[in-house]
Each structure stands twice: as structure tokens, then as C-alpha cells.
Motif scaffolding. Structure first.
Motif, PDB file in Angstrom:
ATOM      1  N   ASP A 191      -9.081  12.098  15.322  1.00 22.39           N
ATOM      2  CA  ASP A 191      -7.681  13.309  16.237  1.00 22.39           C
ATOM      3  C   ASP A 191      -6.147  12.521  16.178  1.00 22.39           C
ATOM      4  O   ASP A 191      -6.151  11.747  15.310  1.00 22.39           O
ATOM      5  CB  ASP A 191      -8.110  13.218  18.109  1.00 22.39           C
ATOM      6  N   ILE A 192      -5.664  13.395  15.975  1.00 20.97           N
ATOM      7  CA  ILE A 192      -4.099  12.850  16.388  1.00 20.97           C
ATOM      8  C   ILE A 192      -3.544  12.537  17.069  1.00 20.97           C
ATOM      9  O   ILE A 192      -2.260  11.615  17.176  1.00 20.97           O
ATOM     10  CB  ILE A 192      -3.318  14.593  16.010  1.00 20.97           C
ATOM     11  N   GLY A 193      -4.346  12.520  18.959  1.00 21.52           N
ATOM     12  CA  GLY A 193      -4.145  11.455  19.899  1.00 21.52           C
ATOM     13  C   GLY A 193      -4.596  10.571  19.851  1.00 21.52           C
ATOM     14  O   GLY A 193      -6.346  10.547  19.681  1.00 21.52           O
ATOM     15  N   ARG A 194      -5.041   9.182  20.032  1.00 19.83           N
ATOM     16  CA  ARG A 194      -5.560   8.138  20.364  1.00 19.83           C
ATOM     17  C   ARG A 194      -6.720   8.609  21.137  1.00 19.83           C
ATOM     18  O   ARG A 194      -7.112   7.398  20.737  1.00 19.83           O
ATOM     19  CB  ARG A 194      -4.822   6.846  19.652  1.00 19.83           C
ATOM     20  N   HIS A 195      -6.090   8.618  22.664  1.00 19.07           N
ATOM     21  CA  HIS A 195      -6.865   8.429  23.304  1.00 19.07           C
ATOM     22  C   HIS A 195      -7.311   9.760  23.071  1.00 19.07           C
ATOM     23  O   HIS A 195      -9.210   9.684  23.743  1.00 19.07           O
ATOM     24  CB  HIS A 195      -5.867   9.106  24.254  1.00 19.07           C
ATOM     25  N   ASN A 196      -7.157  11.026  22.326  1.00 22.10           N
ATOM     26  CA  ASN A 196      -8.171  12.820  21.952  1.00 22.10           C
ATOM     27  C   ASN A 196      -9.419  12.052  21.298  1.00 22.10           C
ATOM     28  O   ASN A 196     -10.185  11.142  21.473  1.00 22.10           O
ATOM     29  CB  ASN A 196      -7.157  13.210  21.493  1.00 22.10           C
ATOM     30  N   ALA A 197      -9.259  10.580  20.259  1.00 21.61           N
ATOM     31  CA  ALA A 197     -10.145  10.207  19.474  1.00 21.61           C
ATOM     32  C   ALA A 197     -11.133   9.702  20.659  1.00 21.61           C
ATOM     33  O   ALA A 197     -12.785   9.821  20.086  1.00 21.61           O
ATOM     34  CB  ALA A 197     -10.015   9.397  18.629  1.00 21.61           C
ATOM     35  N   LEU A 198     -10.865   8.761  21.161  1.00 24.00           N
ATOM     36  CA  LEU A 198     -11.706   8.141  21.598  1.00 24.00           C
ATOM     37  C   LEU A 198     -12.357   9.219  22.702  1.00 24.00           C
ATOM     38  O   LEU A 198     -13.680   8.524  22.557  1.00 24.00           O
ATOM     39  CB  LEU A 198     -11.068   6.787  22.345  1.00 24.00           C
ATOM     40  N   ASP A 199     -11.437  10.135  23.453  1.00 26.61           N
ATOM     41  CA  ASP A 199     -12.776  10.419  24.424  1.00 26.61           C
ATOM     42  C   ASP A 199     -13.186  11.734  23.733  1.00 26.61           C
ATOM     43  O   ASP A 199     -14.559  11.825  23.745  1.00 26.61           O
ATOM     44  CB  ASP A 199     -11.820  11.968  24.702  1.00 26.61           C
ATOM     45  N   LYS A 200     -13.411  12.472  22.362  1.00 26.13           N
ATOM     46  CA  LYS A 200     -14.316  12.952  21.771  1.00 26.13           C
ATOM     47  C   LYS A 200     -15.448  12.033  21.450  1.00 26.13           C
ATOM     48  O   LYS A 200     -16.459  12.514  21.843  1.00 26.13           O
ATOM     49  CB  LYS A 200     -13.545  12.853  20.320  1.00 26.13           C
ATOM     50  N   LEU A 201     -14.908  10.658  20.846  1.00 27.33           N
ATOM     51  CA  LEU A 201     -16.738  10.192  20.785  1.00 27.33           C
ATOM     52  C   LEU A 201     -17.439  10.262  22.070  1.00 27.33           C
ATOM     53  O   LEU A 201     -18.362   9.415  21.979  1.00 27.33           O
ATOM     54  CB  LEU A 201     -15.477   8.219  20.046  1.00 27.33           C
ATOM     55  N   ILE A 202     -16.283   8.975  22.913  1.00 27.65           N
ATOM     56  CA  ILE A 202     -17.523   9.399  24.649  1.00 27.65           C
ATOM     57  C   ILE A 202     -17.534  10.248  25.131  1.00 27.65           C
ATOM     58  O   ILE A 202     -19.276  10.281  25.051  1.00 27.65           O
ATOM     59  CB  ILE A 202     -16.565   9.197  25.334  1.00 27.65           C
ATOM     60  N   GLY A 203     -17.865  11.232  24.518  1.00 23.55           N
ATOM     61  CA  GLY A 203     -18.580  12.926  24.709  1.00 23.55           C
ATOM     62  C   GLY A 203     -20.224  13.205  24.197  1.00 23.55           C
ATOM     63  O   GLY A 203     -19.954  13.818  24.493  1.00 23.55           O
ATOM     64  N   ALA A 204     -19.273  12.335  22.886  1.00 22.70           N
ATOM     65  CA  ALA A 204     -20.463  12.767  21.645  1.00 22.70           C
ATOM     66  C   ALA A 204     -21.602  11.744  21.585  1.00 22.70           C
ATOM     67  O   ALA A 204     -22.922  11.995  22.081  1.00 22.70           O
ATOM     68  CB  ALA A 204     -19.599  12.483  20.353  1.00 22.70           C
ATOM     69  N   LEU A 205     -21.457  10.688  22.361  1.00 27.64           N
ATOM     70  CA  LEU A 205     -22.096   9.687  22.654  1.00 27.64           C
ATOM     71  C   LEU A 205     -23.257  10.192  24.308  1.00 27.64           C
ATOM     72  O   LEU A 205     -24.253   9.726  24.359  1.00 27.64           O
ATOM     73  CB  LEU A 205     -21.559   7.889  22.522  1.00 27.64           C
ATOM     74  N   GLN A 206     -22.507  10.124  24.625  1.00 28.86           N
ATOM     75  CA  GLN A 206     -22.537  10.813  26.489  1.00 28.86           C
ATOM     76  C   GLN A 206     -23.908  11.736  26.054  1.00 28.86           C
ATOM     77  O   GLN A 206     -24.609  12.221  26.555  1.00 28.86           O
ATOM     78  CB  GLN A 206     -21.813  10.517  27.633  1.00 28.86           C
TER      79      GLN A 206
END
Length: 275
Positions: A191-206
């Protein structure tokens, strides 16, 4: 187009199709230079409402929006876990997307009680915070987990580059990746946003019910305090960053028993937590 997000436990791997970059015409700073095309990362405005209540508007990369919404909801303490998200509906526009999220009554009551307006950006993750208690929240202490094997970090920057499909073609993107217990890159979110990239990963893993206490998570961006908050709330075991953390970030990682590792460009990996 109105579409309902289907619930699935399937985890998208690093080779899954990524959103295509936008091709933009340019010429070099020379009047005689021919025009060329460059592939640039795309972004859209994403507005999120919970049970009809507007909560956030931010610029994000258009891929994996469902993962982002789930991860954003967990890592920002809007829901305790994905069982409190009942439905996600996305309405797509030309340069924007509206996400209408239905959450449990308990979560919605807590959201209204502690609500703050958050205008997200790709830079500061604390925009809209109105109180120090929200910037420095009380978080649960994690159960310690073993550190990853040192061999898992051999050539990790090259493996990250291979996993970053979008960045290879357009650049200008942060990434968050999950590596399993064997050091294999299982899923990558960009993602363009570093926070967004981590949120996307957390969502996928959960969503896939992956035990993130096993393996480790890597962020390609600066490891800020807000990323520690997200990692602890999502109950990650080990967070690895390619940029050096701040002193405050290290203090919070130690306090909350989150393994924190920095992988410099030319030196051996550095363990900041546990000490």
C-alpha cells in the motif's frame, strides 16, 4: 457497483494477482527528449462507516480492501476480533470506495463512547487523535514467543523484493509480509501507506485464522510506535523492520513482550526486544 464481501478462510499467497499500476506519460527534463511511459502506483479515497457512523477517510492502494478493513478494525481497537464484524459492503466509484461495515452492538457502543474523527494519511498514523491516552493507550501484555532462527534472515531483502509484485512495476509502495515458521514468505500486502499495508496483512491473516505467534511479520517501512500498537493488538509474535526503530518504539516492544528485530542493509540483524 455494489458488492458484498464474501467471508473466506483462504489465504492469498504472494503470487496472487495484484492490482495493475497506472501508466503515465512523461519526458525527461530536455526539450528534445522523446515522451515515455512510467508505471505508477494507483490510489483511491476509502471512506469507512460502522453501522452507518462515519469513522475514517484515507488514501489507500485499491487492492485487498477487505483485508484492510478487517485489519484496520482490529488494529485500531474498533472490534476485538473478526467475529464482531458481521458484514462488509463496498460501493466502488471512479476514484473512491465506500465501505459500510456492520459490527456487533458491543463494538459499536464502545466506538461511539470513545469515538474520535480520524482522517487517515499515508504519513502520520496519529492524525485526529484528541487525547494522549489515545496516542499512548493501555495494551495487553503478550505471551513471549521464541525468536525466529537467524537463518531465516539470510537474503530476506531479496525475497521481499520478489514478493512485492506491485512495487516491482510501479514503486512508491510499502509492504507488510508474513513469514511462516520455516522462513517462507506466505502472504504480502502492499500500500502507499505503511499503516495501511500492515492493516491489510493483519486482516488477511486473521481472516485465514493463521497463528501469527508462529513465524514473523516484516514491514519495509520505518517502525513507528503506531505499528507497535497494531502488532500488539493483533497479537503478533515478532515484528521485523527494514528501517531502524525509535527508542520509544523499542521501549514499548519490550514492555509488551513483542519481539522486535531490525534488519540493516549491510549488517547482521539486530534484536531490540527482548533485551
Amino acid at each position: 457497483m455494489l458488492c458484498q464481501v464474501e467471508q473466506s478462510n483462504e489465504l492469498t499467497d504472494v503470487n496472487a494477482p495484484a492490482p495493475q499500476p497506472l501508466h503515465v506519460t512523461f519526458r525527461e527534463y530536455d526539450k528534445a527528449a522523446a515522451r515515455s511511459e512510467a508505471a505508477l502506483a494507483s490510489e483511491i479515497a476509502l471512506a469507512i462507516t460502522y453501522n452507518g457512523l462515519s469513522q475514517a477517510v484515507m488514501m489507500v492502494s485499491p487492492g485487498n480492501l477487505e483485508d484492510f478493513i478487517r485489519g484496520f478494525s482490529v488494529s485500531n481497537d474498533i472490534v476485538e476480533d473478526l467475529s464482531e464484524i458481521y458484514d462488509v459492503r463496498l460501493t466502488h466509484f471512479d476514484q473512491a470506495c465506500q465501505a459500510d461495515v456492520q459490527i456487533s452492538s458491543r463494538a459499536f457502543w464502545a466506538l461511539k463512547n470513545h469515538r474520535r474523527q480520524m482522517t487517515g494519511t499515508s504519513g502520520c498514523g496519529l492524525c485526529g487523535v484528541e487525547a494522549l491516552e489515545q496516542a499512548l493507550p493501555q495494551l495487553d501484555i503478550l505471551q513471549p514467543v521464541p525468536l525466529p532462527a537467524a537463518a531465516h534472515f539470510n537474503g530476506i531483502r531479496e525475497r521481499i523484493e520478489q514478493a512485492q509484485q506491485m512495487a516491482r512495476s510501479s514503486g512508491a509502495l510499502h509492504a507488510a509480509l508474513y513469514f511462516d515458521a520455516y522462513g517462507n514468505a506466505v502472504v504480502c500486502r502492499e500500500d502507499i501507506g505503511r499503516h495501511n499495508a500492515l492493516d491489510k496483512l493483519i486482516g488477511a491473516l486473521q481472516q485465514a485464522r493463521i497463528d501469527t505467534r508462529v513465524g514473523f511479520t516484516v514491514v519495509t517501512s520505518r517502525c513507528s510506535l503506531e505499528l507497535i500498537h497494531k502488532a500488539v493488538r493483533a497479537k503478533l509474535g515478532t515484528l521485523v523492520s527494514l528501517s531502524a526503530p525509535t527508542a520509544l518504539t523499542v521501549q514499548w516492544a519490550i514492555r509488551h513482550r513483542l519481539n522486535l528485530i531490525h534488519v540493516p542493509h549491510r549488517n547482521a540483524p539486530r534484536i531490540y526486544s527482548p533485551v
